[in-house]
Design an enzyme around this catalytic site. Structure first.
Site, PDB file in Angstrom:
ATOM      1  N   VAL A  29     -10.748   0.520 -13.310  1.00 13.05           N
ATOM      2  CA  VAL A  29     -11.901  -0.261 -12.693  1.00 13.05           C
ATOM      3  C   VAL A  29     -13.014  -0.689 -13.582  1.00 13.05           C
ATOM      4  CG1 VAL A  29     -13.399  -0.342 -10.784  1.00 13.05           C
ATOM      5  CG2 VAL A  29     -11.127   0.201 -10.318  1.00 13.05           C
TER       6      VAL A  29
ATOM      7  N   ASP B 113     -18.926   7.550 -19.921  1.00 21.51           N
ATOM      8  CA  ASP B 113     -17.709   8.388 -19.606  1.00 21.51           C
ATOM      9  C   ASP B 113     -17.764   9.921 -19.920  1.00 21.51           C
ATOM     10  OD1 ASP B 113     -14.638   7.310 -18.045  1.00 21.51           O
ATOM     11  OD2 ASP B 113     -14.613   9.407 -18.697  1.00 21.51           O
TER      12      ASP B 113
ATOM     13  N   THR C 295     -11.496   8.825  -6.693  1.00 16.88           N
ATOM     14  CA  THR C 295     -11.652   9.296  -5.506  1.00 16.88           C
ATOM     15  C   THR C 295     -10.384   9.826  -4.986  1.00 16.88           C
ATOM     16  OG1 THR C 295     -11.814   7.083  -4.540  1.00 16.88           O
ATOM     17  CG2 THR C 295     -13.944   8.141  -4.648  1.00 16.88           C
TER      18      THR C 295
ATOM     19  N   CYS D 137      -4.234   4.528  -4.844  1.00 21.11           N
ATOM     20  CA  CYS D 137      -4.921   3.538  -4.128  1.00 21.11           C
ATOM     21  C   CYS D 137      -4.304   3.568  -2.506  1.00 21.11           C
ATOM     22  CB  CYS D 137      -4.847   2.104  -4.451  1.00 21.11           C
ATOM     23  SG  CYS D 137      -6.103   1.851  -5.680  1.00 21.11           S
TER      24      CYS D 137
HETATM   25  N1  LIG Z   1      -6.956   1.552 -10.604  1.00 18.29           N
HETATM   26  C1  LIG Z   1      -6.918   0.628  -9.543  1.00 18.29           C
HETATM   27  O1  LIG Z   1      -6.187  -0.129  -9.495  1.00 18.29           O
HETATM   28  C2  LIG Z   1      -8.075   0.632  -8.498  1.00 18.29           C
HETATM   29  C3  LIG Z   1      -8.388  -0.620  -7.798  1.00 18.29           C
HETATM   30  C4  LIG Z   1      -9.309  -0.704  -6.708  1.00 18.29           C
HETATM   31  C5  LIG Z   1     -10.218   0.509  -6.432  1.00 18.29           C
HETATM   32  N2  LIG Z   1      -9.999   1.545  -7.503  1.00 18.29           N
HETATM   33  C6  LIG Z   1     -10.807   2.578  -7.247  1.00 18.29           C
HETATM   34  O2  LIG Z   1     -11.674   2.704  -8.147  1.00 18.29           O
HETATM   35  C7  LIG Z   1     -12.073   3.991  -8.468  1.00 18.29           C
HETATM   36  C8  LIG Z   1     -11.775   4.476  -9.887  1.00 18.29           C
HETATM   37  O3  LIG Z   1     -10.284   4.276 -10.122  1.00 18.29           O
HETATM   38  P1  LIG Z   1      -9.705   4.000 -11.538  1.00 18.29           P
HETATM   39  O4  LIG Z   1      -8.228   4.029 -11.235  1.00 18.29           O
HETATM   40  O5  LIG Z   1     -10.661   3.165 -12.434  1.00 18.29           O
HETATM   41  O6  LIG Z   1      -9.770   5.666 -11.939  1.00 18.29           O
HETATM   42  P2  LIG Z   1      -9.743   6.072 -13.396  1.00 18.29           P
HETATM   43  O7  LIG Z   1      -9.156   7.728 -13.446  1.00 18.29           O
HETATM   44  O8  LIG Z   1      -8.898   5.346 -14.170  1.00 18.29           O
HETATM   45  O9  LIG Z   1     -11.007   5.953 -14.157  1.00 18.29           O
HETATM   46  C9  LIG Z   1     -12.166   6.651 -13.489  1.00 18.29           C
HETATM   47  C10 LIG Z   1     -12.856   7.438 -14.921  1.00 18.29           C
HETATM   48  O10 LIG Z   1     -14.065   7.869 -14.392  1.00 18.29           O
HETATM   49  C11 LIG Z   1     -14.409   9.163 -15.362  1.00 18.29           C
HETATM   50  N3  LIG Z   1     -15.239   9.969 -14.557  1.00 18.29           N
HETATM   51  C12 LIG Z   1     -15.110  11.010 -13.673  1.00 18.29           C
HETATM   52  N4  LIG Z   1     -16.125  11.934 -13.377  1.00 18.29           N
HETATM   53  C13 LIG Z   1     -17.130  11.075 -14.017  1.00 18.29           C
HETATM   54  C14 LIG Z   1     -18.498  11.166 -14.064  1.00 18.29           C
HETATM   55  N5  LIG Z   1     -19.109  12.196 -13.221  1.00 18.29           N
HETATM   56  N6  LIG Z   1     -19.188  10.345 -14.992  1.00 18.29           N
HETATM   57  C15 LIG Z   1     -18.684   9.477 -15.714  1.00 18.29           C
HETATM   58  N7  LIG Z   1     -17.365   9.361 -15.871  1.00 18.29           N
HETATM   59  C16 LIG Z   1     -16.668  10.131 -14.877  1.00 18.29           C
HETATM   60  C17 LIG Z   1     -12.822   9.603 -15.540  1.00 18.29           C
HETATM   61  O11 LIG Z   1     -12.992  10.258 -16.784  1.00 18.29           O
HETATM   62  C18 LIG Z   1     -12.213   8.506 -15.698  1.00 18.29           C
HETATM   63  O12 LIG Z   1     -12.289   7.819 -17.179  1.00 18.29           O
HETATM   64  C19 LIG Z   1     -11.247   4.974  -7.441  1.00 18.29           C
HETATM   65  O13 LIG Z   1     -12.000   5.178  -6.392  1.00 18.29           O
HETATM   66  C20 LIG Z   1     -10.184   4.114  -7.293  1.00 18.29           C
HETATM   67  O14 LIG Z   1      -9.574   4.393  -5.752  1.00 18.29           O
HETATM   68  C21 LIG Z   1      -8.933   1.601  -8.246  1.00 18.29           C
END
Ligand SMILES: NC(=O)c1ccc[n+]([C@@H]2O[C@H](COP(=O)([O-])OP(=O)(O)OC[C@H]3O[C@@H](n4cnc5c(N)ncnc54)[C@H](O)[C@@H]3O)[C@@H](O)[C@H]2O)c1
Length: 426
Positions: free
Chosen positions: A18, A36, A86, A261
Site C-alpha cells: 500500500v 519504514d 493490521t 485482506c
Molecule cells: N496489500 C494490499 O493489497 C492491501 C490492500 C488494501 C489495504 N491493505 C491494508 O493496508 C495495510 C498495509 O498493508 P500492506 O500490504 O502494504 O503491508 P506490507 O506488509 O506490505 O507493508 C507494511 C510495511 O509497514 C512496515 N512497518 C511496520 N511497522 C512499521 C512502523 N511502526 N513504522 C514504519 N513502518 C512500519 C513494514 O516493515 C512493511 O514494510 C494493512 O492494513 C492492509 O490490510 C492492504
C-alpha cells in the site's frame, strides 16, 4: 491552518504493497519521506528495487522521495499517511501492535496544523478511539484545534496491472469539514478516479471492512454450494454459467481465500461485534467455510495417493503465493494444503518463480524442495496447480503433463470444485 500547508511534505509510514505506490505517486507532486522500520527494505528501495515487484525500477528514478528508516527525517513532514500492517493474532483477534507503534512514532513528530491519515484496514472506531488518543497524549496537541485526523481505505490490488492506484476510486474522510477539503486537495493531485468524501471516519473505516466481508462471505457461499454440487456430481462452473444469465446473479467463483485482506478483515469486524455484545455468526461461519477448503483439497489428494499403494510419493506444487502474479505469501492457503500433505510418505517439491527461496524457507520450515526450474527428468505422482501464475500458462499444460509419472494426476485447485479429478486447464 496556515497557508504553508498548500505544498506539504508528505511522510508515508510503512512502504509495503500500500505505502510504496502511494509514496511514489505523491512524489510526482510533493516532497515525500518514505519511512519504514525495515532497514533491508530501505536499502533495496534506495537501489530502486521493490521486492514486492509492484513498482518497476524506472518508476523510482528522478522522484522527489527520501527512503529512510531514520525517524528524525519525519521532523520535516506535515502530512502523515500510515500504511502499516493490521494482521490478526493466532487467536483471531486484531493485532494492533504495528498501527499503535506507528501512531506513537507519528505522535512524537506531530506539530500544529499537521494532518494524519490512516490507510491501514481497521475496524470502525480504531482511528478515532484507539489511535487518536495516542496521538493527543504523545503530541500534547488537540484534534481539530491543532491537527486533523483522517482515514482513507486502500483498494489497491497487487498483481493487477490494469487497476493501478491512480485509477481506483478513493474514499476519504476527516475529523472536520475543513480537514476533509484539505485532504481532498492533496489526494486529488494523484487520484484520477473519483474521490468520495465519506460522512465520517467511522463510515470510511466501515466501508472498507464491508467491501471485504461481502467478498469473503460471497466466496464462502459459492464454496459451500460447490462442495454440495460436487457430491452430486454437478459441475459448479456449468451451474454458474447457467445462473449468470439472470440479471442479478452475482458471479463469484469458488476457491482458496487467503491473503491478509479478505481472509483477515472479517475477523476485525467480528472482534468489534463481540466487544459490543452483537452476534457476527454469519461472518464467522463464512470464515469457517473458507478455512475448511485447504483441508478438503489436501484430503482429496491424500485419497488419490492412497490408491497408488507406493511407499513414497512425489508431489509437485505449482504456485504457493496467496494469489496469482504476486509474491505475497501472507496467509496463503496453499501453505495449509502443504501442511496437510506433509507426512513421511510424501516428498513435496515447490516451483514458484514469483517467490524467493529465502521467503519460502521462512514460511515453510519443513523438508520441502524448492525448484528453480522444471526439470523434465523429474517425475511426480501428483502435480498440484495451486496458483494460476501467468508463467504456468506460458510453460503450458503439455510440458507440465510430461512431468507426471505414467499413472500421475494433475490436480488443478481451481477445478477442484468442478470436476472429479482435474487433469487439464490453465
Ligand atoms: N496489500 C494490499 O493489497 C492491501 C490492500 C488494501 C489495504 N491493505 C491494508 O493496508 C495495510 C498495509 O498493508 P500492506 O500490504 O502494504 O503491508 P506490507 O506488509 O506490505 O507493508 C507494511 C510495511 O509497514 C512496515 N512497518 C511496520 N511497522 C512499521 C512502523 N511502526 N513504522 C514504519 N513502518 C512500519 C513494514 O516493515 C512493511 O514494510 C494493512 O492494513 C492492509 O490490510 C492492504
Amino acid at each position: 491552518m496556515s497557508n504553508s500547508f498548500s505544498k506539504p511534505c508528505i511522510a508515508v509510514i510503512g512502504l509495503g504493497y500500500v505505502g510504496l505506490p502511494l509514496a511514489i505517486e505523491f512524489s510526482k507532486f510533493f516532497r515525500v519521506i518514505g519511512f519504514d522500520i525495515n532497514s533491508k527494505k530501505i536499502i533495496s528501495l534506495k537501489k530502486g528495487i521493490d521486492e514486492n515487484l509492484e513498482i518497476k525500477n524506472i518508476d523510482f528514478k528522478k522522484k522527489n522521495i527520501l527512503f529512510t528508516n531514520n525517524p528524525n527525517a519525519l521532523h520535516e513532514a506535515s502530512f502523515f499517511i500510515i500504511c502499516v500492517p493490521t494482521p490478526i493474532l493466532p487467536n483471531f483477534k486484531p493485532d494492533l501492535s504495528y498501527i499503535i507503534n506507528a501512531t506513537k512514532l507519528v505522535g512524537g513528530f506531530l506539530k500544529k496544523d499537521d494532518i494524519v491519515i490512516y490507510e491501514s484496514t481497521v475496524f470502525p472506531g480504531c482511528t478515532e478511539d484507539i489511535c487518536n488518543p495516542i496521538l493527543e497524549r504523545i503530541s500534547k496537541l488537540k484534534i481539530n484545534k491543532d491537527y486533523i485526523l483522517g482515514y482513507s481505505p486502500e483498494r489497491i490490488n497487487p498483481g493487477d496491472k490494469k487497476r493501478k492506484l491512480t485509477k481506483i476510486a478513493k474514499v476519504i474522510s476527516a475529523s472536520s469539514k475543513v480537514g476533509l477539503i484539505k485532504i481532498y486537495k492533496i489526494y486529488s493531485k494523484v487520484i484520477k478516479a473519483k474521490i468520495y468524501k465519506a460522512t465520517s471516519i467511522k463510515v470510511a473505516e466501515a466501508s472498507k471492512i464491508l467491501e471485504n466481508v461481502q467478498r469473503s462471505l460471497n466466496i464462502s457461499l459459492i464454496n459451500e454450494v460447490s462442495v454440495i454440487f460436487k457430491k452430486m456430481n454437478i459441475n459448479t462452473k456449468e451451474v454458474i454459467e447457467a445462473a449468470r444469465t439472470k440479471w442479478n446473479f452475482m458471479d463469484y467463483r469458488p476457491g482458496l481465500v487467503g491473503g491478509h485482506c479478505i481472509a483477515v478483515d472479517p475477523y476485525y469486524l467480528s472482534y468489534k461485534a463481540k466487544e459490543l455484545g452483537v452476534s457476527s455468526k454469519l461472518i464467522l461461519s463464512g470464515q469457517e467455510i473458507n478455512e475448511s477448503i485447504p483441508k478438503l483439497i489436501s484430503d482429496k489428494i491424500l485419497k488419490i495417493l492412497s490408491y497408488k499403494k507406493r511407499i513414497h510419493h512425489k508431489i509437485l506444487i505449482l504456485g504457493v503465493t496467496f494469489k496469482e502474479n504476486c509474491p505475497d505469501l501472507r496467509d496463503s492457503k496453499v501453505i495449509n494444503i502443504i501442511d496437510n500433505l506433509s507426512n513421511k510418505k510424501n516428498q513435496i517439491f515447490i516451483f514458484d518463480p514469483w517467490t524467493k527461496k529465502e521467503s519460502l524457507k521462512k514460511t515453510l520450515n519443513k523438508k520441502i524442495i524448492f525448484l528453480d526450474q522444471l526439470n523434465i527428468n523429474s517425475k511426480f505422482d501428483v502435480i498440484i496447480i495451486a496458483v494460476r501464475h501467468k508463467i504456468f500458462k506460458k510453460i503450458g499444460i503439455k510440458k507440465i503433463k510430461n512431468l507426471l509419472k505414467k499413472d500421475g494426476y494433475i490436480y488443478d485447485v481451481k477445478n477442484f470444485f468442478h470436476q472429479k479429478y482435474s487433469n487439464e486447464t490453465l
